[in-house]
Design a protein around this motif. Structure first.
Motif, PDB file in Angstrom:
ATOM      1  N   ILE A   7       1.634  -4.052   2.003  1.00  0.00           N
ATOM      2  CA  ILE A   7       2.334  -2.786   2.240  1.00  0.00           C
ATOM      3  C   ILE A   7       3.601  -2.711   1.385  1.00  0.00           C
ATOM      4  CG2 ILE A   7       3.732  -1.552   3.955  1.00  0.00           C
ATOM      5  CD1 ILE A   7       1.637  -2.334   6.048  1.00  0.00           C
ATOM      6  N   VAL A   8       4.358  -3.797   1.363  1.00  0.00           N
ATOM      7  CA  VAL A   8       5.603  -3.825   0.589  1.00  0.00           C
ATOM      8  C   VAL A   8       5.311  -3.652  -0.898  1.00  0.00           C
ATOM      9  CG1 VAL A   8       7.471  -5.344  -0.185  1.00  0.00           C
ATOM     10  CG2 VAL A   8       6.978  -5.111   2.254  1.00  0.00           C
ATOM     11  N   ASP A   9       4.270  -4.330  -1.413  1.00  0.00           N
ATOM     12  CA  ASP A   9       3.922  -4.190  -2.828  1.00  0.00           C
ATOM     13  C   ASP A   9       3.557  -2.741  -3.160  1.00  0.00           C
ATOM     14  OD1 ASP A   9       4.369  -6.848  -3.278  1.00  0.00           O
ATOM     15  OD2 ASP A   9       2.252  -7.443  -3.162  1.00  0.00           O
ATOM     16  N   THR A  10       2.787  -2.113  -2.279  1.00  0.00           N
ATOM     17  CA  THR A  10       2.404  -0.718  -2.499  1.00  0.00           C
ATOM     18  C   THR A  10       3.618   0.195  -2.468  1.00  0.00           C
ATOM     19  OG1 THR A  10       0.244  -1.126  -1.473  1.00  0.00           O
ATOM     20  CG2 THR A  10       0.955   1.166  -1.663  1.00  0.00           C
ATOM     21  N   ALA A  11       4.463  -0.004  -1.463  1.00  0.00           N
ATOM     22  CA  ALA A  11       5.660   0.826  -1.328  1.00  0.00           C
ATOM     23  C   ALA A  11       6.591   0.646  -2.525  1.00  0.00           C
ATOM     24  CB  ALA A  11       6.393   0.479  -0.042  1.00  0.00           C
ATOM     25  N   ARG A  12       6.720  -0.604  -2.986  1.00  0.00           N
ATOM     26  CA  ARG A  12       7.586  -0.877  -4.139  1.00  0.00           C
ATOM     27  C   ARG A  12       7.062  -0.171  -5.391  1.00  0.00           C
ATOM     28  NH1 ARG A  12       7.119  -6.159  -4.412  1.00  0.00           N
ATOM     29  NH2 ARG A  12       8.745  -6.620  -2.877  1.00  0.00           N
TER      30      ARG A  12
END
Length: 542
Positions: A168-173
């Motif tokens: 999720i964090v990678d996508t959001a970043r």
């Protein structure tokens, strides 16, 4: 309060207080002068959305105990505890720089449990702020909303497995990086487009030459240099307007007048004009306006505008100068000349005063003006009009695109935190396996929370300005005599937050608390001071 049913069904959830350690920072008081320091700290002004502004850091002293408690670590999340209601809870991540820095009690620090990625926690808190979760639980005073540490810690927090958090964090970043790059490009475009009109005016009207001396010969100029006083109509010298326009006239007989704040860059804001009486307008008939007059703000702004047909017969105040071009000067040409970088710099060099810098009419009268053939003036003015209108449209379109990107950013943050994107990523893992991993993370968080509850709490000495607290049942309302009694025991000023805690009041008593403070202040029994932009000090008047 958010409904946990919006989280993916295979996730677990706990309270924010269980998901990590949340505390407020050190109070800034006159007594905070002992210990090591002064040391830099963060306050509300430094905490922006997903960014820390480190350009204007305040400092105060921290004891060794306070340094241990309030020093930030890489991965700490900072949230605005007190802000305007729409911005309360605004959050950013501290990424280890500068190496030693602390935080004030207007800021909440959240330190995530090991099972929770700090960047995932930041994503959740940004989603809460964008979606109104934080503003919904905040308690407002006169103009500031307070998130409240207790209310913040009681909010639910989603617990997906660590691997899911990472994806999720990678996508959001990735999404955020694309949005940031687009916003940066638009900001650069807007900045360039805003500079170009004045630069074009210099190039078209002045070229490589400097501003000339009036009445002097300039073989490079296809015309001559005259002063502004020379190019106005003989029956309409350069003047400023009404000194005292009197009270607002609301009936149809009122005469509109233009103040300095009504001038914009190139036009007049007609939707907020005030009106004077016909009698006052008649006394100041010398400053009456006509279509095509060029106006110049002579206090602070130096903005330039042309009087449109609908304001023919209107008036100006003493903060504006009127220049009525004669037959050999085109209004649009003169306005472009006065808006050029060269002339604006010429005016600024002649401003007088510090708090209210202004031009004298004499400065306006001696402004050099390059006078070309009238047909050439009209041609050049039309070129600049077209170019300026085109750039204004570019700026408007870029601002609209930036606004749409900001909306997309808000939607993307919530979608990644626990919305559609989070559900899609979660569904890539078999539901039972996802649930098992989430339950495992949850059990570790609960175990850590239980251990903290059972661990002995260190005893600390009360600061010199604090009030000894008694163990009493929380009160549902504030009383004047209780407030005065608590203030009497304090050795110095206290903050509203400390006073509220020492009164042992329930959260629901916030409104009655501030009513009591207002009454005591009006009666002269307490003093409420604001030593700076972020602090409030309350003290009993002896």
């Amino acid at each position: 309060m958010i409904d946990v049913s919006v989280y993916p069904s295979s996730w677990e959830s706990c309270s924010v207080g269980e998901a990590g350690e949340a505390i407020v920072g050190q109070q800034r008081t006159p007594e905070a002068t002992h210990g090591n320091g002064p040391l830099p700290y963060l306050r509300v002004a430094n905490v922006h959305d997903d960014a820390l502004d480190l350009n204007d850091l305040a400092s105060m002293r921290f004891t060794e105990v306070a340094k241990e408690r309030y020093r930030l670590r890489d991965g700490d999340i900072l949230l605005c505890e007190g802000q305007s209601r729409e911005l309360v809870g605004r959050a950013a991540l501290y990424r280890g720089e500068p190496e030693e820095i602390y935080f004030q009690n207007t800021v909440i620090r959240f330190r995530a449990h090991d099972e929770i990625l700090p960047e995932f926690a930041l994503l959740v808190f940004r989603a809460y702020q964008y979606s109104g979760i934080f503003s919904g639980i905040a308690k407002a005073t006169t103009n500031i909303a307070h998130l409240g540490l207790t209310r913040f810690k009681e909010l639910p927090f989603p617990i997906p497995p660590r691997a899911t958090q990472e994806e999720i964090v990678d996508t959001a970043r990735s999404v955020q990086s694309s949005i940031d790059a687009s916003l940066s490009g638009l900001a650069s475009l807007i900045s360039t487009a805003m500079r170009m009109p004045s630069e074009m005016r210099d190039l078209v009207l002045l070229g490589d030459r400097a501003i000339g001396e009036p009445q002097s010969e300039d073989p490079t100029l296809p015309g001559k240099w005259l002063t502004a006083a020379d190019i106005v109509r003989s029956d309409a010298p350069i003047v400023y307007g009404i000194t005292q326009p009197g009270p607002e006239v609301t009936d149809e007989g009122g005469i509109p007048y233009i103040r300095g704040q009504d001038l914009r860059d190139g036009y007049i804001a007609t939707n907020a004009l005030r009106h004077t009486s016909p009698a006052i307008a008649e006394k100041n008939a010398r400053a009456q306006l006509a279509t095509g007059d060029v106006l110049l703000g002579i206090i602070r702004s130096l903005r330039v505008a042309i009087v449109p047909e609908e304001l023919d017969g209107a008036h100006i105040t003493q903060g504006t100068a009127r220049i009525r071009p004669g037959e050999e000067i085109d209004s649009s040409y003169l306005a472009h000349w006065m808006r050029s970088d060269a002339v604006q710099a010429w005016f600024r060099s002649r401003l007088r005063g510090i708090n209210m810098p202004r031009l004298n009419l004499r400065d306006v009268q001696i402004l050099p003006v390059p006078v070309r053939e009238i047909t050439e003036q009209v041609r050049l003015a039309r070129i600049l009009d077209v170019a300026t209108e085109g750039l204004e449209q570019v700026i408007a379109d870029a601002n609209a695109s930036a606004k749409r990107l900001r909306v997309l950013e808000r939607d993307a943050v919530e979608s990644c935190a626990y919305g559609a994107v989070a559900w899609t990523i979660t569904n890539r893992i078999e539901p039972n396996r996802q649930r098992e991993l989430a339950q495992l993370a949850m059990s570790r968080i609960k175990a850590a929370s239980t251990m903290e509850d059972k661990s002995p709490k260190p005893r600390t000495r009360n600061p010199s300005n604090s009030v000894p607290r008694k163990k009493t049942t929380q009160q549902s309302g504030a009383e004047q005599n209780q407030v005065l009694a608590v203030l009497s025991q304090a050795s110095g000023p206290v903050t509203p937050e400390d006073l509220y805690r020492n009164l042992e009041l329930e959260d629901s008593a916030i409104d009655s608390f501030f009513v009591v403070l207002r009454k005591l202040s009006q009666e002269g029994r307490i003093s409420i001071s604001r030593p700076n932009d972020s602090d409030v000090h309350i003290e009993r008047i002896r």
